[in-house]
Design an enzyme around this catalytic site. Structure first.
Site, short mmCIF file in Angstrom:
data_model
loop_
_atom_site.label_atom_id
_atom_site.label_comp_id
_atom_site.label_asym_id
_atom_site.label_seq_id
_atom_site.Cartn_x
_atom_site.Cartn_y
_atom_site.Cartn_z
N CYS A 1 -10.12 7.56 1.56
CA CYS A 1 -9.16 8.58 1.95
C CYS A 1 -8.52 9.20 0.72
CB CYS A 1 -8.11 8.00 2.88
SG CYS A 1 -8.74 7.68 4.54
N HIS B 1 -3.14 11.69 2.91
CA HIS B 1 -1.92 10.94 3.23
C HIS B 1 -1.07 10.71 1.98
CE1 HIS B 1 -3.26 7.01 1.57
NE2 HIS B 1 -4.47 7.39 1.95
#
Length: 543
Positions: free
Chosen positions: A462, A443
């Site tokens: 992440c 992301h």
């Protein structure tokens, strides 16, 4: 000369059909059970074809194979491999014919010699094998007249090959899940490998079922092993800080020698004078170590320069073990995130086309090592806040500031906390989903400054991408409906937009602290998650 495949002997062989059948069934059961156990630990089957042609004029008796395996200390997995190999080729000899040793013997012995040198591993040496081989090489025709000797050498060659192949190409570690590696391994077919060697000895590429990264790193290991045998790397002393052109310092000679040995200086230079080549060589070295490329002998650079070559070799061997777990051939188009490198590599048509910086999980929130497939790009995403973050970070802040949620564009929907799309969303403006049990995805981020840090382990697991728009263009390059202009229009809004990716794009989240890059340079990085130590213990404990 005695010919082993006489009519009488073939009758005896036929009469032993029941024995052969039983051996075959036992081998099949053992091999099936062996495969089943391997499947449970993430090793996928190999469907490579196996030749059925005849390439020799002499045969073994199945009882000879059974007796040999029962009377020598050979691993159970190798015994299964030997049994199946000969059963599948109707007990033809593989390495010897009625006149001579096949050329495959010399090729295999060269492979063994290289392996022993490169990995400093003498565990495959065997006095019985060596003695038989020496006699056979001195006078092959005389040796082959002794059927018992010929059978023993044949079976030693085959059993040694399977033990060697498992170590050299399969790895010493059986269960990689214990080492936090969840990329599925593809089982290598050593039956086909040996078949290829003894029937097509000129095809050297077929004789090492490893990926090109393994081959490249192994070549560097050989170089470093040669340096080690010659006395190692010189120590860099009495030098620090900035170096100015024209300075003449005693320690410069050792520094230049080291940089020359590890290929950061193109030419040997015994002069104690600082020149342009030396400064460029320092920057080259810093680049390969993932350090700030300032040409200065700062603390971090000196620490790397003075690491013993034994430590470097062990680090390379650890990563060669990991590379044995990687498929020989991967997809032509894929993404690769190397966690210790903090970089995302994009490959198209088997060539690297783009690289960008990433931020990965900090040690207490390690990014998991696994393979996924990007199936969706989300523009202007909501951030579904994980419960652990809600409990440990969000709720304490709400207690101190009742307006915390509204000020951070957050809301609670059906008991779940989430952050609405917007410029300050923790996921930025784009995320890339590849469904997995670890809740990890790629992301964007509003915290762009972190990408300039040299060490980038800051996230909760992440992976933050420095330039997500460029990545989105690559991922959606086959979708004509998503031009750059359309992306820009959507990104100007705060409306979440989901785009399916067809076909999906493989993404490998890997962990390598030593590798050879696409320019041929050997790289080293710090073991940020401490995973090298456990693997090193497994490797050298089983050597």
């Amino acid at each position: 000369m005695e010919v082993y495949s006489t009519f009488t002997e073939r009758k005896k062989w036929a009469a032993g059909a029941v024995v052969i059948a039983v051996v075959g069934i036992i081998a099949f059961w053992s091999f099936s059970s062996y495969n089943s156990r391997r499947a449970q630990i993430g090793i996928l089957p190999d469907s490579t074809l196996y030749t059925t042609e005849n390439y020799t004029d002499i045969f073994l008796d199945s009882n000879v194979v059974v007796n040999f395996l029962n009377s020598h200390q050979i691993s159970d997995s190798a015994k299964v491999q030997v049994s199946e190999f000969y059963a599948r080729r109707n007990y033809q000899f593989a390495w010897l014919n009625s006149q001579d040793l096949n050329s495959s013997v010399d090729i295999f012995l060269a492979q063994l010699h290289n392996y022993e040198f490169e990995f400093d591993d003498n565990s495959l040496k065997n006095a019985h094998f060596d003695s038989l081989l020496t006699i056979a090489q001195q006078n092959p025709k005389k040796f082959l007249k002794d059927k018992t000797q010929a059978e023993r050498l044949e079976l030693w060659l085959t059993s040694t090959f399977f033990v060697y192949s498992q170590k050299a190409f399969g790895g010493t570690v059986e269960n990689t899940l214990d080492l936090e590696w969840f990329i599925p391994r593809k089982k290598k077919n050593y039956q086909t490998l040996l078949d290829s060697l003894v029937t097509n000895s000129k095809d050297l590429a077929q004789q090492e079922p490893v990926n090109r990264y393994y081959t490249a790193l192994k070549a560097k290991l050989k170089q470093y092993r040669t340096i080690q045998k010659a006395g190692g790397l010189p120590k860099v002393e009495n030098l620090s800080g900035s170096l100015s052109l024209g300075d003449s310092l005693p320690g410069i000679v050792s520094l230049k020698k080291l940089l020359y040995l590890v290929n950061d200086l193109r030419f040997s230079d015994d002069s104690p004078v600082v020149n342009e080549s030396l400064l460029a060589g320092i920057k080259s070295y810093q680049h390969r170590m993932g350090l700030v490329e300032n040409g200065k002998l700062d603390k971090n650079t000196l620490a790397e320069l003075n690491k013993p070559i034994d430590e470097r070799i062990r680090q390379m061997m650890v990563n060669l073990e990991r590379l044995r777990w990687v498929p020989v051939e991967v997809e032509s188009d894929y993404l690769l995130v190397n966690i210790p490198e903090f970089r995302l590599h994009v490959f198209e048509n088997n060539k690297q086309v783009w690289v960008t910086n990433v931020v990965v999980g900090k040690e207490v929130h390690k990014t998991t090592i696994f393979k996924g497939n990007i199936s969706q790009v989300v523009f202007n995403p909501y951030w579904g806040i994980p419960n652990s973050i809600v409990q440990n970070e969000i709720l304490p802040k709400i207690r101190r500031d009742p307006n915390y949620l509204s000020r951070n564009n957050m809301e609670v929907v059906n008991g779940y906390y989430r952050q609405k799309p917007g410029r300050n969303n923790a996921l930025g403006q784009i995320k890339f989903l590849f469904p997995n049990q670890y809740s990890i995805y790629l992301h964007d981020t509003p915290s762009k400054g972190l990408f300039e840090s040299n060490t980038r382990a800051f996230s909760h697991g992440c992976i933050r991408v420095k330039d997500p728009k460029t990545l989105a263009k690559f991922v959606l390059r086959n979708d004509d409906s998503w031009s750059e202009e359309r992306m820009d229009e959507v990104l100007k809004t705060n409306t979440e937009t989901q785009v399916n990716v067809k076909p999906t794009l493989p993404v490998y989240i890997a962990y390598f602290t030593s590798w050879v890059d696409n320019t041929g340079q050997l790289n080293f990085r710090k073991d940020i998650y401490g995973l090298d130590a456990k693997l090193e213990s497994d490797i050298f404990g089983k050597k």
